[in-house]
Design a protein around this motif. Structure first.
Motif, PDB file in Angstrom:
ATOM      1  N   THR A 134       7.148  40.891  64.336  1.00 34.27           N
ATOM      2  CA  THR A 134       5.874  40.514  63.704  1.00 34.27           C
ATOM      3  C   THR A 134       4.684  40.596  64.645  1.00 34.27           C
ATOM      4  N   GLY A 135       4.895  41.044  65.893  1.00 36.45           N
ATOM      5  CA  GLY A 135       3.755  41.273  66.774  1.00 36.45           C
ATOM      6  C   GLY A 135       3.537  40.235  67.848  1.00 36.45           C
ATOM      7  N   ASP A 136       4.444  39.257  67.979  1.00 41.58           N
ATOM      8  CA  ASP A 136       4.262  38.262  69.040  1.00 41.58           C
ATOM      9  C   ASP A 136       4.170  38.935  70.404  1.00 41.58           C
ATOM     10  N   ASP A 137       5.121  39.862  70.672  1.00 41.72           N
ATOM     11  CA  ASP A 137       5.106  40.541  71.968  1.00 41.72           C
ATOM     12  C   ASP A 137       3.902  41.449  72.103  1.00 41.72           C
ATOM     13  N   THR A 138       3.492  42.082  71.000  1.00 42.42           N
ATOM     14  CA  THR A 138       2.324  42.961  71.050  1.00 42.42           C
ATOM     15  C   THR A 138       1.093  42.201  71.522  1.00 42.42           C
ATOM     16  N   VAL A 139       0.854  41.043  70.915  1.00 34.98           N
ATOM     17  CA  VAL A 139      -0.295  40.207  71.305  1.00 34.98           C
ATOM     18  C   VAL A 139      -0.132  39.714  72.731  1.00 34.98           C
TER      19      VAL A 139
END
Length: 493
Positions: free
Chosen positions: A185-190
């Motif tokens: 869901t993008g936790d690592d992306t952010v």
């Protein structure tokens, strides 16, 4: 009787005087020898340029046959002062040279060399390291132990950022690429973009910019990632990312996932076919959420939902992004993080060209079973990468032969962890090892035993050498209008 007593006393006194005289002469001789040795050692140390001599077996045999000095020792005798000392006291000078310039065999590391006295107490032997790492594995590799599973890219980001910035001073500020496979869901992306956020304002020129490529196969989860990234990143940060709704594997084509909608899909089938390089149209399609906002909000969990997702190899993905000018052909892929619910090994199989060319500096992968750990370690070793299990304070080396642990064979229950692979002997991997073990001096210095790489140095610096070293830095850096030191502030640290 009195005369005999007097004669006896006289003789006794003479004997005592003679003893003291001989003792004094002996002490003088010893003191002269000490002075000679001290002067010998002082003069020798003044001329030393290579404190540890690496000698081939042939050279060692030749030296022993003639009972002479090693080649570097003979070179010292060209000094007039040392030559005079040698002429007067050859055995003392030879001993001083051998002490100051010990020899190690070219096929031995320092930790194996008997003469390497300065390092005798600051290196672990291989047996000691095996005992240390075995204890860690037996403690950490247990059912339901979340500690190792949480040592992931978010945990490692400060170390990685430090390596980038430390290298950047010497190597320039070229952009680095980070690929997040299984971005969810993008936790690592952010987290990645914020962790590698460039230095702001006047010191921006000293930043190490990144290009992040986040890949997520589940269409619904990919849409959630777009939503999170859009809401939490600034417009400037958003320019540093590429988000793609596709899968990666060892072959191209399509993968079929069970995609209920509450997590990344589980792989249930495949349809492998050759795929060409990604086109601009493909890129635009893969970068968009396939659902409208209303569909996404009203979507319920559905265990029967299936998603067929275009699938690339890591090699083909990178080649496609280069062809589309999303990344450049000479850009270093600094980190590839893989979290694909047990499919990590297949992703690595699809990176043959990148690994052969040492294009990837670090790989972080998820661990689910012992068999998987051994497969990854053996696969990576053929490309001269070394792999480690990540614990909160240790990098535990894993390899099918040199560094393996009985507990990993005997413990058959499921466990969760993460691993790190880096290029063997590469300065980045060496720096990671030293930073990660900075609270254990012996472990820092034992990196050569773990990696079988050549030692970085054969001895520690003396205080005089350190003074010279730091004086040179101060004289170079403390200059008018030098902004370098002023930019080493809180953002940098």
């Amino acid at each position: 009787m009195a005369m005999m007593s007097s004669v006896t006393r006289t003789a006794s006194n003479k004997a005592i005087r003679h003893h003291h005289k001989n003792r004094a002469i002996g002490l003088i001789i010893i003191m002269m020898a000490i002075v000679t040795i001290s002067r010998s050692e002082y003069m020798i140390h003044q001329h030393i340029r290579q404190p540890m001599i690496v000698e081939s077996e042939a050279e060692a045999v030749e030296r022993e046959k003639h009972g002479g000095l090693h080649t570097a020792g003979k070179a010292l005798l060209q000094s007039a002062e040392i030559s005079r000392l040698y002429a007067a006291n050859p055995s003392i000078v030879r001993s001083s040279i051998e002490s100051a310039m010990p020899v190690r065999s070219a096929n031995k590391s320092i930790s194996q060399t008997e003469n390497a006295v300065p390092f005798a107490n600051i290196l672990y032997t291989k047996d000691e390291l095996q005992a240390i790492f075995t204890g860690i594995v037996e403690k950490e590799v247990q059912w339901n132990n979340w500690n190792m599973g949480c040592n992931d890219l978010q945990f490692m980001a400060p170390y990685l950022r430090s390596i980038l910035y430390r290298r950047g001073w010497a190597e320039g500020r070229g952009r680095k690429v980070i690929i997040d496979v299984g971005a969810n869901t993008g936790d690592d992306t952010v987290s990645i973009i914020k962790s590698f956020h460039p230095i702001l304002q006047m010191c921006h020129m000293y930043s190490s910019p990144i290009q992040l490529v986040s890949v997520e196969p589940s269409p619904k989860v990919f849409c959630e990632m777009i939503e999170m990234v859009t809401s939490k990143l600034t417009e400037e940060d958003s320019r540093s990312k590429v988000l793609l709704n596709l899968a990666l594997s060892e072959k191209t084509g399509h993968l079929i996932f069970a995609d209920p909608g509450n997590e990344g899909g589980k792989l249930i089938g495949n349809n492998f076919t050759d795929l060409p390089l990604m086109t601009d149209e493909d890129f635009a399609r893969y970068s968009k959420c396939k659902y409208s906002i209303g569909e996404l909000r009203n979507m319920t969990l559905d265990g029967n939902r299936r998603s067929t997702v275009p699938t690339y190899t890591l090699d083909l993905l990178v080649s496609s992004l280069e062809a589309l000018s999303k990344i450049q052909r000479d850009e270093e892929i600094f980190v590839v993080k893989i979290d694909t619910e047990g499919h990590d090994y297949s992703v690595l199989l699809g990176a043959k060209n990148l690994l052969q060319n040492k294009r990837i500096t670090f790989i972080i992968f998820e661990v689910w079973s012992n068999h998987f750990v051994k497969l990854v370690a053996q696969h990576m070793s053929q490309y001269d990468y070394q792999c480690f299990l990540l614990t909160k304070d240790k990098l535990v080396p894993v390899h099918g032969s040199d560094w393996w642990y009985t507990h990993l064979d005997n413990f058959t229950g499921g466990w969760w962890g993460n691993g790190l692979c880096g290029i063997k002997g590469n300065p980045n991997m060496q720096m990671m090892w030293r930073m990660y073990h900075s609270d254990d001096f012996k472990l820092v210095n034992s990196e050569t035993t773990v990696s079988s790489a050549e030692p970085i140095a054969d001895r520690i610096y003396t205080k005089d050498e350190l003074h010279t070293f730091f004086n040179g830095i101060v004289e170079k850096e403390v200059q008018w209008n030098n902004w370098n030191m002023g930019c080493n502030d809180l953002q940098f640290m």
